[in-house]
Design an enzyme around this catalytic site. Structure first.
Site, mmCIF file in Angstrom:
data_model
loop_
_atom_site.group_PDB
_atom_site.id
_atom_site.type_symbol
_atom_site.label_atom_id
_atom_site.label_comp_id
_atom_site.label_asym_id
_atom_site.label_seq_id
_atom_site.Cartn_x
_atom_site.Cartn_y
_atom_site.Cartn_z
ATOM 1 N N LYS A 114 0.872 -1.186 -0.016
ATOM 2 C CA LYS A 114 -0.075 0.092 0.059
ATOM 3 C C LYS A 114 0.918 1.504 0.030
ATOM 4 O O LYS A 114 0.415 2.406 -0.717
ATOM 5 C CB LYS A 114 -0.869 -0.189 1.053
ATOM 6 N N LYS A 196 -4.593 -10.778 -6.756
ATOM 7 C CA LYS A 196 -5.852 -10.961 -5.828
ATOM 8 C C LYS A 196 -7.184 -10.346 -6.447
ATOM 9 O O LYS A 196 -6.773 -9.129 -6.930
ATOM 10 C CB LYS A 196 -5.453 -10.757 -4.260
ATOM 11 N N LYS A 199 -11.288 -5.303 -4.202
ATOM 12 C CA LYS A 199 -12.545 -4.605 -4.212
ATOM 13 C C LYS A 199 -12.403 -3.000 -4.417
ATOM 14 O O LYS A 199 -13.294 -2.600 -4.624
ATOM 15 C CB LYS A 199 -13.368 -4.697 -2.914
HETATM 16 N N1 AQP Z 1 -9.516 -12.278 -3.560
HETATM 17 C C1 AQP Z 1 -9.950 -12.405 -2.306
HETATM 18 N N2 AQP Z 1 -10.096 -14.065 -2.003
HETATM 19 C C2 AQP Z 1 -10.277 -14.486 -0.892
HETATM 20 N N3 AQP Z 1 -10.538 -13.560 0.158
HETATM 21 C C3 AQP Z 1 -10.333 -12.486 0.204
HETATM 22 N N4 AQP Z 1 -10.541 -11.366 0.909
HETATM 23 C C4 AQP Z 1 -10.271 -10.367 0.270
HETATM 24 N N5 AQP Z 1 -9.962 -10.623 -0.989
HETATM 25 C C5 AQP Z 1 -9.962 -11.833 -1.286
HETATM 26 C C6 AQP Z 1 -10.653 -11.448 2.458
HETATM 27 O O1 AQP Z 1 -11.899 -10.821 2.661
HETATM 28 C C7 AQP Z 1 -11.873 -10.051 3.967
HETATM 29 C C8 AQP Z 1 -11.890 -8.468 3.963
HETATM 30 O O2 AQP Z 1 -10.658 -8.179 3.247
HETATM 31 P P1 AQP Z 1 -10.603 -6.373 3.304
HETATM 32 O O3 AQP Z 1 -11.469 -5.684 3.895
HETATM 33 O O4 AQP Z 1 -8.815 -6.162 3.464
HETATM 34 O O5 AQP Z 1 -10.620 -6.371 1.817
HETATM 35 P P2 AQP Z 1 -9.959 -6.542 0.346
HETATM 36 O O6 AQP Z 1 -10.792 -7.126 -0.767
HETATM 37 O O7 AQP Z 1 -8.766 -7.166 0.503
HETATM 38 O O8 AQP Z 1 -9.509 -5.037 0.133
HETATM 39 P P3 AQP Z 1 -8.627 -4.541 -1.001
HETATM 40 O O9 AQP Z 1 -8.635 -5.244 -2.277
HETATM 41 O O10 AQP Z 1 -7.119 -4.497 -0.649
HETATM 42 O O11 AQP Z 1 -8.931 -2.960 -1.164
HETATM 43 P P4 AQP Z 1 -8.963 -1.924 -0.090
HETATM 44 O O12 AQP Z 1 -7.653 -1.937 0.675
HETATM 45 O O13 AQP Z 1 -9.356 -0.604 -0.799
HETATM 46 O O14 AQP Z 1 -10.040 -2.084 0.854
HETATM 47 C C9 AQP Z 1 -10.275 -10.535 4.701
HETATM 48 O O15 AQP Z 1 -10.831 -11.583 5.363
HETATM 49 C C10 AQP Z 1 -9.722 -10.861 3.249
HETATM 50 O O16 AQP Z 1 -8.711 -12.019 3.531
#
Ligand code: AQP
Length: 331
Positions: A114, A196, A199
């Site tokens: 990040k 990955k 979102k």
């Molecule tokens: N691709 C994935 N596959 C399996 N599990 C996932 N998780 C997230 N992405 C995957 C799980 O969802 C939960 C919430 O995680 P988060 O709030 O960190 O969301 P994120 O999707 O991982 O967020 P990003 O993509 O990094 O975007 P930002 O930083 O903007 O929110 C966790 O249990 C995670 O493991």
């Protein structure tokens, strides 16, 4: 009588809840909530580590809360609330901060990723994120933390902090375990299957949102990047097809090997449509329920308030003990 084991988990309200969040996290929470003492929160304080437009941020957080309910998280079975409404999270975080080394926090992969992505905003919160996460978990004396594989390193840091604190001040925290699903622990981007599914991906074709409509979901799967050749198998040199097999397996509750057999001899085009249809069918009731919940702000507020009260009560028990252990005064 055996007490139920406790699980705790949350999602940051940024972007939109994706198929990755559903398979890696929320769908497991839903299945576990009857058998575990369950606590699920919207990690809105975590989301402040990146810049947010306040009005939009508030709306996203509320929308995520409605999506939690729409995905089947049940306030009769679980405590569901917003992190920012329970002050014990950050109060405990401060004490844990004083028991965490800068070296450990700065070694975290997410912090490095990040920082690289947001070079103009490498704030203290970004590095402190896993310590807040440790507080989220430890303040409830959680047994298990159901997360996707990307959170494994943070869980390990949580365990290290708990063990260190217990050694220094006497037994205080339960040392939690990660609970990572066997299928779907890492759902990958539909446009770059080596990364990955995220979102906040700027390309909406890279992810499927749980509230996308059927036509959008099927279109995104039709456009999904696949690999050369035409075999439908899980293999290292076939990240695109492997990802689709894992998605289909997780959604239909099948083993990936069963999916390989089911689609043996069929082309990628047919398979992509089948995966899209399965995901669209699973998400259709979620979309419907979401529309109902998001229209009823009063109900959302009542669930959130009750959840926050219950969470604060449990957290305070730990926090009181922690303050005493470290020698803070109490009258
Ligand atoms: N691709 C994935 N596959 C399996 N599990 C996932 N998780 C997230 N992405 C995957 C799980 O969802 C939960 C919430 O995680 P988060 O709030 O960190 O969301 P994120 O999707 O991982 O967020 P990003 O993509 O990094 O975007 P930002 O930083 O903007 O929110 C966790 O249990 C995670 O493991």
């Amino acid at each position: 009588m055996d007490e139920k084991k406790r699980i705790v988990s949350g999602i940051q309200p940024t972007g939109t809840i994706t198929l990755g969040n559903y398979i890696g996290a929320v769908n497991n929470w839903r299945k576990m909530q009857s058998d575990f003492d369950s606590i699920f929160f919207i990690a809105d304080l975590h989301a402040l580590t990146l810049r947010r437009e306040p009005a939009e941020f508030r709306q996203t957080a509320l929308s995520f809360f409605a999506q939690y309910l729409a995905m089947g998280l049940d306030p009769e079975k679980a405590i569901i609330y917003f992190q920012s409404q329970v002050h014990q999270h950050t109060e405990l975080q401060w004490i844990l901060n004083c028991n965490t080394y800068v070296g450990e926090a700065s070694r975290m992969t997410q912090f490095k990723d990040k920082s690289a992505k947001h070079a103009d905003n490498i704030n203290m919160g970004l590095m402190d994120y896993p310590v807040l996460m440790a507080a989220d978990i430890l303040m409830f004396q959680s047994d298990l933390v159901p997360v996707g594989v990307d959170q494994k390193q943070h869980l390990e840091l949580t365990r290290d902090i708990a063990i260190r604190f217990n050694n220094r001040y006497g037994e205080t925290f339960k040392v939690p375990e990660a609970y990572i699903p066997t299928v779907g622990a890492k759902i990958c981007s539909l446009q770059d299957p080596t990364a990955k599914m995220s979102k906040s991906d700027p390309d909406p074709n890279a992810y499927v949102a749980v509230i996308d409509d059927e036509a959008t979901i099927i279109r995104k799967f039709k456009r999904a990047v696949t690999d050369s050749g035409n075999e439908i198998v899980v293999r290292e040199d076939k990240p695109g097809v492997s990802n689709l097999i894992n998605i289909y397996a997780a959604i239909c509750d099948k083993a990936p090997s069963e999916v390989e057999k089911e689609f043996a001899g069929q082309g990628y085009g047919t398979f992509k449509i089948a995966v899209g249809e399965a995901v669209a069918a699973a998400f259709e009731p979620i979309r419907r329920e979401y529309a109902r919940y998001i229209a009823d702000k009063e109900y959302l507020a009542s669930v959130a308030k009750e959840g926050a009260q219950k969470a604060a009560y449990l957290a305070e028990k730990t926090l009181r003990k922690v303050k005493k252990r470290v020698g803070l005064i109490s009258f």
